[in-house]
Design a protein around this motif. Sequence first.
Motif, mmCIF file in Angstrom:
data_model
loop_
_atom_site.group_PDB
_atom_site.id
_atom_site.type_symbol
_atom_site.label_atom_id
_atom_site.label_comp_id
_atom_site.label_asym_id
_atom_site.label_seq_id
_atom_site.Cartn_x
_atom_site.Cartn_y
_atom_site.Cartn_z
ATOM 1 N N VAL A 89 1.671 7.266 -6.636
ATOM 2 C CA VAL A 89 0.798 8.423 -6.866
ATOM 3 C C VAL A 89 1.580 9.722 -6.687
ATOM 4 O O VAL A 89 1.497 10.639 -7.520
ATOM 5 C CB VAL A 89 -0.413 8.384 -5.916
ATOM 6 C CG1 VAL A 89 -1.201 9.698 -6.004
ATOM 7 C CG2 VAL A 89 -1.313 7.205 -6.244
ATOM 8 N N LEU A 90 2.351 9.823 -5.611
ATOM 9 C CA LEU A 90 3.107 11.051 -5.350
ATOM 10 C C LEU A 90 4.140 11.313 -6.436
ATOM 11 O O LEU A 90 4.404 12.474 -6.793
ATOM 12 C CB LEU A 90 3.790 10.960 -3.979
ATOM 13 C CG LEU A 90 2.856 10.870 -2.768
ATOM 14 C CD1 LEU A 90 3.670 10.806 -1.472
ATOM 15 C CD2 LEU A 90 1.896 12.044 -2.725
ATOM 16 N N GLU A 91 4.733 10.242 -6.956
ATOM 17 C CA GLU A 91 5.729 10.398 -8.013
ATOM 18 C C GLU A 91 5.122 11.071 -9.246
ATOM 19 O O GLU A 91 5.799 11.826 -9.951
ATOM 20 C CB GLU A 91 6.305 9.028 -8.386
ATOM 21 C CG GLU A 91 7.494 9.092 -9.328
ATOM 22 C CD GLU A 91 8.670 9.849 -8.741
ATOM 23 O OE1 GLU A 91 9.374 10.523 -9.527
ATOM 24 O OE2 GLU A 91 8.887 9.769 -7.511
ATOM 25 N N GLY A 92 3.845 10.824 -9.475
ATOM 26 C CA GLY A 92 3.177 11.439 -10.616
ATOM 27 C C GLY A 92 2.980 12.933 -10.457
ATOM 28 O O GLY A 92 2.726 13.637 -11.445
ATOM 29 N N PHE A 93 3.077 13.438 -9.227
ATOM 30 C CA PHE A 93 2.897 14.874 -8.975
ATOM 31 C C PHE A 93 4.216 15.597 -8.698
ATOM 32 O O PHE A 93 4.234 16.825 -8.649
ATOM 33 C CB PHE A 93 1.952 15.086 -7.780
ATOM 34 C CG PHE A 93 0.514 14.783 -8.074
ATOM 35 C CD1 PHE A 93 -0.326 15.756 -8.591
ATOM 36 C CD2 PHE A 93 0.000 13.514 -7.843
ATOM 37 C CE1 PHE A 93 -1.662 15.480 -8.850
ATOM 38 C CE2 PHE A 93 -1.339 13.226 -8.102
ATOM 39 C CZ PHE A 93 -2.172 14.210 -8.611
ATOM 40 N N ARG A 94 5.284 14.842 -8.476
ATOM 41 C CA ARG A 94 6.563 15.479 -8.175
ATOM 42 C C ARG A 94 7.057 16.288 -9.381
ATOM 43 O O ARG A 94 6.883 15.903 -10.539
ATOM 44 C CB ARG A 94 7.600 14.429 -7.772
ATOM 45 C CG ARG A 94 7.440 13.937 -6.349
ATOM 46 C CD ARG A 94 8.653 13.136 -5.880
ATOM 47 N NE ARG A 94 8.539 12.774 -4.471
ATOM 48 C CZ ARG A 94 8.067 11.617 -4.036
ATOM 49 N NH1 ARG A 94 7.685 10.702 -4.904
ATOM 50 N NH2 ARG A 94 7.972 11.375 -2.744
ATOM 51 N N ALA B 58 -6.316 11.620 -5.800
ATOM 52 C CA ALA B 58 -5.568 10.556 -6.462
ATOM 53 C C ALA B 58 -5.144 9.486 -5.462
ATOM 54 O O ALA B 58 -5.199 8.282 -5.760
ATOM 55 C CB ALA B 58 -4.341 11.141 -7.162
ATOM 56 N N LEU B 59 -4.726 9.900 -4.273
ATOM 57 C CA LEU B 59 -4.324 8.938 -3.240
ATOM 58 C C LEU B 59 -5.500 8.079 -2.803
ATOM 59 O O LEU B 59 -5.387 6.851 -2.691
ATOM 60 C CB LEU B 59 -3.736 9.675 -2.036
ATOM 61 C CG LEU B 59 -2.346 10.277 -2.206
ATOM 62 C CD1 LEU B 59 -2.014 11.171 -1.018
ATOM 63 C CD2 LEU B 59 -1.297 9.182 -2.342
ATOM 64 N N VAL C 173 0.839 -1.195 0.000
ATOM 65 C CA VAL C 173 0.000 0.000 0.000
ATOM 66 C C VAL C 173 0.878 1.251 0.000
ATOM 67 O O VAL C 173 0.599 2.228 -0.709
ATOM 68 C CB VAL C 173 -0.943 0.005 1.218
ATOM 69 C CG1 VAL C 173 -1.756 1.291 1.261
ATOM 70 C CG2 VAL C 173 -1.872 -1.202 1.165
ATOM 71 N N CYS C 174 1.958 1.234 0.784
ATOM 72 C CA CYS C 174 2.894 2.362 0.798
ATOM 73 C C CYS C 174 3.504 2.565 -0.586
ATOM 74 O O CYS C 174 3.740 3.698 -1.019
ATOM 75 C CB CYS C 174 3.989 2.124 1.832
ATOM 76 S SG CYS C 174 3.407 2.192 3.547
ATOM 77 N N ALA C 175 3.755 1.462 -1.296
ATOM 78 C CA ALA C 175 4.301 1.566 -2.655
ATOM 79 C C ALA C 175 3.295 2.237 -3.579
ATOM 80 O O ALA C 175 3.672 3.048 -4.446
ATOM 81 C CB ALA C 175 4.664 0.176 -3.173
ATOM 82 N N ASP C 176 2.006 1.925 -3.426
ATOM 83 C CA ASP C 176 0.971 2.570 -4.237
ATOM 84 C C ASP C 176 0.921 4.069 -3.955
ATOM 85 O O ASP C 176 0.744 4.890 -4.870
ATOM 86 C CB ASP C 176 -0.397 1.951 -3.943
ATOM 87 C CG ASP C 176 -0.518 0.524 -4.468
ATOM 88 O OD1 ASP C 176 0.265 0.162 -5.371
ATOM 89 O OD2 ASP C 176 -1.374 -0.217 -3.954
ATOM 90 N N ARG D 152 -7.638 7.824 4.013
ATOM 91 C CA ARG D 152 -7.921 9.221 4.318
ATOM 92 C C ARG D 152 -6.604 9.969 4.299
ATOM 93 O O ARG D 152 -5.698 9.651 5.062
ATOM 94 C CB ARG D 152 -8.617 9.366 5.684
ATOM 95 C CG ARG D 152 -10.033 8.808 5.722
ATOM 96 C CD ARG D 152 -10.963 9.602 4.813
ATOM 97 N NE ARG D 152 -12.322 9.076 4.812
ATOM 98 C CZ ARG D 152 -12.783 8.190 3.951
ATOM 99 N NH1 ARG D 152 -11.970 7.698 3.020
ATOM 100 N NH2 ARG D 152 -14.024 7.780 4.004
ATOM 101 N N ALA D 153 -6.480 10.937 3.380
ATOM 102 C CA ALA D 153 -5.226 11.660 3.199
ATOM 103 C C ALA D 153 -5.325 13.050 3.816
ATOM 104 O O ALA D 153 -6.332 13.747 3.660
ATOM 105 C CB ALA D 153 -4.890 11.770 1.718
ATOM 106 N N SER D 154 -4.258 13.453 4.515
ATOM 107 C CA SER D 154 -4.174 14.784 5.106
ATOM 108 C C SER D 154 -2.839 15.392 4.691
ATOM 109 O O SER D 154 -1.774 14.863 5.030
ATOM 110 C CB SER D 154 -4.269 14.693 6.629
ATOM 111 O OG SER D 154 -4.147 15.974 7.219
ATOM 112 N N ILE D 155 -2.890 16.509 3.945
ATOM 113 C CA ILE D 155 -1.681 17.111 3.380
ATOM 114 C C ILE D 155 -1.540 18.541 3.883
ATOM 115 O O ILE D 155 -2.458 19.359 3.748
ATOM 116 C CB ILE D 155 -1.735 17.102 1.844
ATOM 117 C CG1 ILE D 155 -1.886 15.663 1.327
ATOM 118 C CG2 ILE D 155 -0.480 17.744 1.252
ATOM 119 C CD1 ILE D 155 -2.026 15.562 -0.181
ATOM 120 N N GLN D 156 -0.390 18.840 4.459
ATOM 121 C CA GLN D 156 -0.094 20.191 4.930
ATOM 122 C C GLN D 156 0.711 20.919 3.864
ATOM 123 O O GLN D 156 1.717 20.407 3.360
ATOM 124 C CB GLN D 156 0.702 20.157 6.239
ATOM 125 C CG GLN D 156 1.009 21.541 6.800
ATOM 126 C CD GLN D 156 1.713 21.474 8.137
ATOM 127 O OE1 GLN D 156 1.709 20.443 8.790
ATOM 128 N NE2 GLN D 156 2.338 22.574 8.543
#
Length: 296
Positions: free
Chosen positions: A216-221, A266-267, A209-212, A275-279
Amino acid sequence: MQVPTYLKLSVAVALATIAMKTAAWWFTGSVSLLSDALESLVNLAGALFALAMVLLAAAPPDEEHPYGHHKAEYFSGGFEGLLILGAAVGIALAALQRLLDPQPVEALGLGLVLAIVSSALNGGLAWALLRAARQHRSMALEADGRHLLTDVWTSAGVVVALVAVHLTGWLWLDPLVALAMAANIGREGLKLVRAAADGLMDHALEPEVCADIETVLEGFRHATIRFDHLHTRRAGSRRYVDLHMHMPADWTLRRAAALRGAVEQALMAAVPGLRASIQLLPADVEAHFDDPRDLK
């Protein structure tokens, strides 16, 4: 089928197997069949408690529990584990008494038929519960399914023992198998208690799951976009990820918030139940939370 429906089915099957195994013990007088019937009582109590905890876990957040009640399912696993341990002690005591005072086994044919039919019911239900547990990530279903699977193996041991008693006339085989059953049941109970206690801790998500999430994050970097301080945890069937997203300081709040929303969506699309929380932080600002990585 939803989790509570599976547990209601487990209650119904437990009632049916209790009736059949108790009848099998009554007809045969076998202490190993009595042990099997006692374990079915534990199955019933465990299924009822699991149902109560699943309904509690599904309750919406409130003032005292703003993050919900998802961890309630772990109490189900611990409770069922303790019940199994209690049943193991009771089985062992009954077996020791019968080992000191062997008794003949009667009406073996009918007792075996009832034991086999009840075991088949438990086996089918255990398979369905474990499959649903993986689908719904439910500790309550997994605990109930593993308990029922133990019951199936226990019943198989009882059948073998009773056939052996019938063929050899060795009455001590019946209580001896009951003692082995008690040891096996106790081991399963300890595993459930340990798993429930472990689940109450904030564990990271599974590596796959962490790999998934990383994919996703790699696609936005981007040269101007980076992510750090990524932390994941599990709470019952719910999954959480918290992280920081750094972006150019001259971006408007609207633009930054729009990108954050896209990353969160996306996550959550890539990982069901997440549930994603982004600061949001400017690219040249770091947040320090006594993290050893920040103190280097």
